[in-house]
Scaffold this motif. Structure first.
Motif, PDB file in Angstrom:
ATOM      1  N   ARG A 142       0.834  -1.202   0.000  1.00 48.31           N
ATOM      2  CA  ARG A 142       0.000   0.000   0.000  1.00 48.31           C
ATOM      3  C   ARG A 142       0.873   1.258   0.000  1.00 48.31           C
ATOM      4  O   ARG A 142       0.627   2.192  -0.744  1.00 48.31           O
ATOM      5  CB  ARG A 142      -0.918  -0.047   1.227  1.00 48.31           C
ATOM      6  CG  ARG A 142      -1.822   1.146   1.363  1.00 48.31           C
ATOM      7  CD  ARG A 142      -3.174   0.766   1.877  1.00 48.31           C
ATOM      8  NE  ARG A 142      -3.238   0.685   3.320  1.00 48.31           N
ATOM      9  CZ  ARG A 142      -4.399   0.579   3.976  1.00 48.31           C
ATOM     10  NH1 ARG A 142      -5.544   0.578   3.332  1.00 48.31           N
ATOM     11  NH2 ARG A 142      -4.403   0.497   5.272  1.00 48.31           N
ATOM     12  N   ARG A 143       1.917   1.251   0.840  1.00 47.88           N
ATOM     13  CA  ARG A 143       2.815   2.418   0.898  1.00 47.88           C
ATOM     14  C   ARG A 143       3.565   2.588  -0.412  1.00 47.88           C
ATOM     15  O   ARG A 143       3.734   3.704  -0.904  1.00 47.88           O
ATOM     16  CB  ARG A 143       3.820   2.265   2.050  1.00 47.88           C
ATOM     17  CG  ARG A 143       3.274   2.643   3.407  1.00 47.88           C
ATOM     18  CD  ARG A 143       4.409   2.858   4.430  1.00 47.88           C
ATOM     19  NE  ARG A 143       5.270   1.695   4.564  1.00 47.88           N
ATOM     20  CZ  ARG A 143       5.001   0.635   5.346  1.00 47.88           C
ATOM     21  NH1 ARG A 143       3.884   0.601   6.061  1.00 47.88           N
ATOM     22  NH2 ARG A 143       5.831  -0.381   5.405  1.00 47.88           N
TER      23      ARG A 143
ATOM     24  N   ARG B  85       1.298   3.954  -3.134  1.00 42.78           N
ATOM     25  CA  ARG B  85       1.001   5.353  -2.867  1.00 42.78           C
ATOM     26  C   ARG B  85       2.193   6.239  -3.242  1.00 42.78           C
ATOM     27  O   ARG B  85       2.024   7.323  -3.805  1.00 42.78           O
ATOM     28  CB  ARG B  85       0.652   5.508  -1.390  1.00 42.78           C
ATOM     29  CG  ARG B  85      -0.047   6.802  -1.118  1.00 42.78           C
ATOM     30  CD  ARG B  85      -0.521   6.855   0.306  1.00 42.78           C
ATOM     31  NE  ARG B  85      -0.770   8.248   0.616  1.00 42.78           N
ATOM     32  CZ  ARG B  85      -1.749   8.668   1.384  1.00 42.78           C
ATOM     33  NH1 ARG B  85      -2.557   7.814   1.935  1.00 42.78           N
ATOM     34  NH2 ARG B  85      -1.911   9.945   1.609  1.00 42.78           N
TER      35      ARG B  85
ATOM     36  N   GLY C 177       0.893   7.731  -6.530  1.00 43.05           N
ATOM     37  CA  GLY C 177      -0.015   8.591  -5.773  1.00 43.05           C
ATOM     38  C   GLY C 177       0.318  10.069  -5.815  1.00 43.05           C
ATOM     39  O   GLY C 177      -0.035  10.805  -4.884  1.00 43.05           O
TER      40      GLY C 177
ATOM     41  N   ASP D 295     -11.612  11.343   8.597  1.00 45.91           N
ATOM     42  CA  ASP D 295     -10.494  11.148   7.668  1.00 45.91           C
ATOM     43  C   ASP D 295     -10.672   9.818   6.922  1.00 45.91           C
ATOM     44  O   ASP D 295      -9.914   8.875   7.129  1.00 45.91           O
ATOM     45  CB  ASP D 295      -9.189  11.131   8.491  1.00 45.91           C
ATOM     46  CG  ASP D 295      -7.956  11.271   7.618  1.00 45.91           C
ATOM     47  OD1 ASP D 295      -8.097  11.568   6.419  1.00 45.91           O
ATOM     48  OD2 ASP D 295      -6.847  11.059   8.146  1.00 45.91           O
TER      49      ASP D 295
ATOM     50  N   SER E 156      -7.492   7.289  -1.086  1.00 49.64           N
ATOM     51  CA  SER E 156      -6.090   7.711  -1.143  1.00 49.64           C
ATOM     52  C   SER E 156      -5.787   8.238  -2.555  1.00 49.64           C
ATOM     53  O   SER E 156      -6.558   8.002  -3.484  1.00 49.64           O
ATOM     54  CB  SER E 156      -5.201   6.516  -0.800  1.00 49.64           C
ATOM     55  OG  SER E 156      -5.618   5.380  -1.531  1.00 49.64           O
TER      56      SER E 156
ATOM     57  N   ASP F 233      -3.701   7.276  -4.800  1.00 53.14           N
ATOM     58  CA  ASP F 233      -3.592   6.230  -5.837  1.00 53.14           C
ATOM     59  C   ASP F 233      -4.967   5.796  -6.327  1.00 53.14           C
ATOM     60  O   ASP F 233      -5.152   5.534  -7.523  1.00 53.14           O
ATOM     61  CB  ASP F 233      -2.767   5.030  -5.323  1.00 53.14           C
ATOM     62  CG  ASP F 233      -3.226   4.561  -3.954  1.00 53.14           C
ATOM     63  OD1 ASP F 233      -3.298   5.389  -3.032  1.00 53.14           O
ATOM     64  OD2 ASP F 233      -3.525   3.367  -3.798  1.00 53.14           O
TER      65      ASP F 233
ATOM     66  N   TYR G  97     -12.909  15.273  -1.898  1.00 51.02           N
ATOM     67  CA  TYR G  97     -11.594  14.790  -2.359  1.00 51.02           C
ATOM     68  C   TYR G  97     -11.733  13.875  -3.573  1.00 51.02           C
ATOM     69  O   TYR G  97     -11.168  14.151  -4.642  1.00 51.02           O
ATOM     70  CB  TYR G  97     -10.856  14.092  -1.209  1.00 51.02           C
ATOM     71  CG  TYR G  97      -9.477  13.610  -1.614  1.00 51.02           C
ATOM     72  CD1 TYR G  97      -8.379  14.460  -1.593  1.00 51.02           C
ATOM     73  CD2 TYR G  97      -9.289  12.303  -2.053  1.00 51.02           C
ATOM     74  CE1 TYR G  97      -7.121  14.021  -1.988  1.00 51.02           C
ATOM     75  CE2 TYR G  97      -8.034  11.856  -2.454  1.00 51.02           C
ATOM     76  CZ  TYR G  97      -6.951  12.721  -2.423  1.00 51.02           C
ATOM     77  OH  TYR G  97      -5.719  12.281  -2.828  1.00 51.02           O
ATOM     78  N   SER G  98     -12.532  12.808  -3.445  1.00 46.80           N
ATOM     79  CA  SER G  98     -12.719  11.894  -4.588  1.00 46.80           C
ATOM     80  C   SER G  98     -13.436  12.603  -5.733  1.00 46.80           C
ATOM     81  O   SER G  98     -13.183  12.322  -6.909  1.00 46.80           O
ATOM     82  CB  SER G  98     -13.506  10.655  -4.158  1.00 46.80           C
ATOM     83  OG  SER G  98     -14.732  11.026  -3.554  1.00 46.80           O
TER      84      SER G  98
ATOM     85  N   ARG H 103      -5.842   0.288  -1.570  1.00 45.44           N
ATOM     86  CA  ARG H 103      -6.349   0.775  -0.283  1.00 45.44           C
ATOM     87  C   ARG H 103      -7.346  -0.218   0.314  1.00 45.44           C
ATOM     88  O   ARG H 103      -6.949  -1.302   0.679  1.00 45.44           O
ATOM     89  CB  ARG H 103      -6.966   2.171  -0.466  1.00 45.44           C
ATOM     90  CG  ARG H 103      -7.330   2.853   0.841  1.00 45.44           C
ATOM     91  CD  ARG H 103      -7.833   4.293   0.623  1.00 45.44           C
ATOM     92  NE  ARG H 103      -8.541   4.770   1.792  1.00 45.44           N
ATOM     93  CZ  ARG H 103      -9.862   4.715   1.944  1.00 45.44           C
ATOM     94  NH1 ARG H 103     -10.632   4.230   0.988  1.00 45.44           N
ATOM     95  NH2 ARG H 103     -10.421   5.140   3.052  1.00 45.44           N
TER      96      ARG H 103
END
Ligand code: SAH
Ligand code: MG
Length: 229
Positions: free
Chosen positions: A12-13, A16, A20, A40, A44, A46, A79-80, A216
């Motif tokens: 995942r990291r 991103r 990302g 929150d 993400s 990506d 955001y999305s 994600r």
């Protein structure tokens, strides 16, 4: 190597970091949202790229009877929505549905600041009610892409209404199909049970071609088959 949770977090990291990239406005949007008391729980960056790409891939070919239309359920801070709006063809629009007035107002400010305010309408109300109203207003085959991200236990009900609205060749995209706080292996969690039923129903749906993208918390991508010629 076993695909442990640690391994998943590493992947995942990595995804991103490499896939990302985002601009300064998007990079700090959720910090502003959290400071304003919003949760929150946005996608993400990506996943944002995937959303923008999928919208761009459903641009109508050539001039048609209407412009491109994307419907999002669950706006949060916008955001999305910004990623979706950036994939639109000229003249296209995103309609995004949000129940919480505070979220809707926050999102409208961010959408304007991102320069996509003219392409996005934030509709206040419950996703299922607004979807039913939109079906009456817009009719069949009126939507190029749906993005489900509101109440997880309602995805199947959303799809029951949205199915006729989606044009052949259009996409059904759903977030959190592998988890939303819970994990998909947590048998008994009510959201998990509903999502599992939804995933299996969509995967077996003869009208859809389906893939699951494990970014994600999991993004389902399904294409409505072209009408038989
Ligand atoms: N799509 C956003 C995240 C959405 S979070 C992003 O990734 O950036 C889910 C949102 O759905 C929250 O803002 C919540 O207020 C909203 N919501 C909750 N119940 C709803 C309902 N019944 N109808 C519409 N929106 C709802
Ligand atoms: Mg989500």
């Amino acid at each position: 190597m076993d695909f442990t949770r640690e391994r998943f977090e590493y992947t995942r990291r990595y995804v991103r970091e490499v896939f990302g990239a985002q601009d300064e406005h998007l990079a700090h949007l959720m910090e502003r949202a959290v400071a304003a008391g919003l949760p929150d729980i946005a996608v993400s960056p990506d996943v944002g790229h995937l959303l923008q790409l999928l919208v761009a891939m459903t641009r109508p070919a050539g001039p048609g009877p209407r412009g491109q239309r994307v419907v999002e359920l669950g706006t949060l801070a916008g955001y999305s929505t910004i990623w979706l709006a950036r994939g639109l063809a000229a003249g296209g629009q995103v309609v995004t549905v949000e129940l919480d007035e505070r979220h809707a107002r926050f999102a409208e400010r961010e959408l304007a600041a991102a320069g996509v305010g003219d392409r996005v309408t934030v509709r206040r109300g419950a996703a299922l009610d607004e979807l039913r109203r939109m079906r009456a207003e817009l009719g069949e085959h009126s939507v190029d892409l749906f993005f489900f991200d509101a109440v997880k236990t309602e995805y199947q009900a959303y799809w029951d209404v949205a199915r006729a609205m989606l044009r052949p060749g259009g996409l059904l995209v759903a977030d959190n199909v592998l988890g939303a706080g819970w994990w998909i292996d947590e048998v008994g969690e009510p959201n998990r049970e509903a999502i599992d039923r939804f995933n299996r129903a969509v995967a077996a749906d003869a009208e859809l071609e389906v893939a699951c993208v494990p970014l994600r918390e999991g993004v389902l991508v399904a294409r409505k088959r072209d009408a038989p010629r």
